[in-house]
Design an enzyme around this catalytic site. Structure first.
Site, PDB file in Angstrom:
ATOM      1  N   GLY A 208      68.123  41.226  29.864  1.00 24.00           N
ATOM      2  CA  GLY A 208      68.974  41.664  28.746  1.00 24.00           C
ATOM      3  C   GLY A 208      68.295  41.373  27.426  1.00 24.00           C
ATOM      4  N   ASN A 209      69.050  41.448  26.344  1.00 20.54           N
ATOM      5  CA  ASN A 209      68.480  41.087  25.038  1.00 20.54           C
ATOM      6  C   ASN A 209      69.570  40.483  24.165  1.00 20.54           C
ATOM      7  OD1 ASN A 209      69.738  43.283  23.391  1.00 20.54           O
ATOM      8  ND2 ASN A 209      68.578  44.553  24.830  1.00 20.54           N
TER       9      ASN A 209
END
Ligand code: CTP
Length: 400
Positions: A208-209
């Site tokens: 993810g980020n």
């Protein structure tokens, strides 16, 4: 835009009450009629004489006058107003507004008011950050009230942080923008992507980020406030939508976001691609949790995800607008311009992580908007809500 508008200005007991004098002066100068309603604590910080002189109207504070028994009708006031602005709004007043505790003239007026309500909080940083205050503000948002987020700066306690009431000119601008933009996007359908995407590795892990989704959610609120019918495709975020004209579709992966976006785009007038879509996903997704003991060292083989923005840019018809974002760390403008061309955007919003207070984790952002005609406009560091307004104004310019 404020000419002949009837504005109730609610003032509460905060040191920022002195700024209310500037607000009144600016409103009156712009031709608005101002009725001040002040709480008993507010009068400790600024005198009714100052306020009545500036507003050219007697100040209201009590339900009735002790001197002659004159009754102040909060119902009439509520009906008279085109907007109610509470500036400064203390934590106590925000709490009372959120819970209907109508023990003073300001709160009864608020409860009777049918016009849009703007709230400019002012308090110490810890009070502002407290979950109670944040929950109360969320409740006010859910009632459709407009929260003018405080900025960061030196506070009355001499501490530095978020809680300082926004400056009078910014508050006035918000009111003006509201009246200008009230119906600008009515009958327009806007599609917005927001937040990160999660790309599954196994049932408990993902790539993810850091995207919080705040920028995309702020864009959705502003478009809805301007009358648009908004569809918000949101990756995994812990945010809620407030405006009734926002339809939210939750997705997890880039592929899910892509499927929704291409399905909905033909029906829309504009798309703003704000999501921080993962560029890659693991080629294989393990069905069971990967066990350390049994697996030892592992290498993830990543394959590219579909580019949602480029897909919509390709599908775009003459009367549709597509706008995107670019987050760059070097040769920012040149890279953004290249992205604008490659993805067939009408304009692109450039962020650079090098600007202090800008990017993923902040409530503020500093952007440059570049359009396909080559016009480049730099904006100063602002609250994400206000940045959203600049972006939506650009969209409106192209769309209407
Ligand atoms: N975008 C998208 N789908 C993707 C990747 C990006 O819709 N799979 C959109 C973003 O929402 C943003 C714009 O494209 O509006 C630019 O995103 P960015 O990650 O900066 O661009 P990339 O194409 O991934 O280019 P690079 O990683 O090389 O900078």
């Amino acid at each position: 835009m404020l000419k002949d508008k009837n504005i109730i200005l609610g003032i509460t007991g905060s040191i920022a009450a002195y700024k209310a004098a500037y607000i009144i002066r600016a409103l009156v100068k712009k031709g608005a009629k101002v009725q001040v309603v002040i709480t008993p604590a507010g009068k400790e910080f600024i005198t009714p004489l100052t306020l009545s002189t500036l507003s050219r109207n007697p100040v209201i504070s009590e339900f009735f006058s002790n001197r002659d028994g004159t009754w102040n009708s909060h119902v009439d006031l509520g009906l008279w107003s085109d907007a109610m602005l509470i500036a400064p709004a203390t934590a106590a007043t925000i709490g009372k507004m959120a819970n209907g505790i109508a023990d003073n003239m300001l709160i009864t007026t608020y409860l009777s008011c049918k016009a849009p309500v703007f709230v400019a909080p002012a308090m110490d940083l810890d009070m502002f950050a407290h979950p109670t205050t944040q929950e109360n503000l969320d409740r006010l948002r859910s009632f459709g009230n407009h929260i003018i987020e405080p900025s960061e700066g030196e506070l009355a306690s001499h501490l530095i942080g978020k809680g300082r009431m926004e400056e009078p000119d910014v508050i006035i601008q918000r009111l003006e923008d509201f009246f200008v933009g009230q119906q600008e996007l009515s009958k327009k359908k806007v599609l917005i992507t927001a937040g990160p995407t999660y790309e599954k590795i196994d049932p408990v892990r993902f790539i993810g980020n850091y995207s919080s989704g705040k920028m995309g959610f702020a864009l959705a609120e502003v478009c809805a406030q301007k009358g648009a019918e908004v569809t918000l495709i949101a990756g995994p975020v812990s945010l809620s939508v407030h405006h009734p004209n926002i339809r939210r579709i939750d997705v997890e992966s880039a592929e899910e976001m892509y499927q929704q976006a291409v399905k909905l785009f033909p029906e829309t007038d504009a798309a703003i691609l704000c999501a921080a879509v993962a560029d890659y996903r693991p080629q294989e997704q393990a069905e069971e949790k990967i066990k350390r003991e049994a697996t030892g060292e592992i290498a993830l083989h990543l394959v590219p995800n579909k580019d949602i923005a480029a897909a919509l840019g390709k599908m775009k018809k003459k009367n549709q607008i597509v706008a995107g974002f670019a987050l760059e760390t070097q040769d920012a403008v040149a890279h953004a311009q290249e992205k604008l061309q490659r993805k067939n955007f009408d304009f692109i919003v450039l962020n650079t992580l090098t600007d202090e207070g800008a990017g993923f984790k902040h409530d503020t952002n500093k952007v440059t908007i570049i359009d396909k005609q080559g016009i480049i406009k730099d904006y100063p560091l602002k609250q994400k809500q206000t940045v959203a307004l600049d972006i939506v104004n650009k969209l409106t310019e192209l769309l209407v």
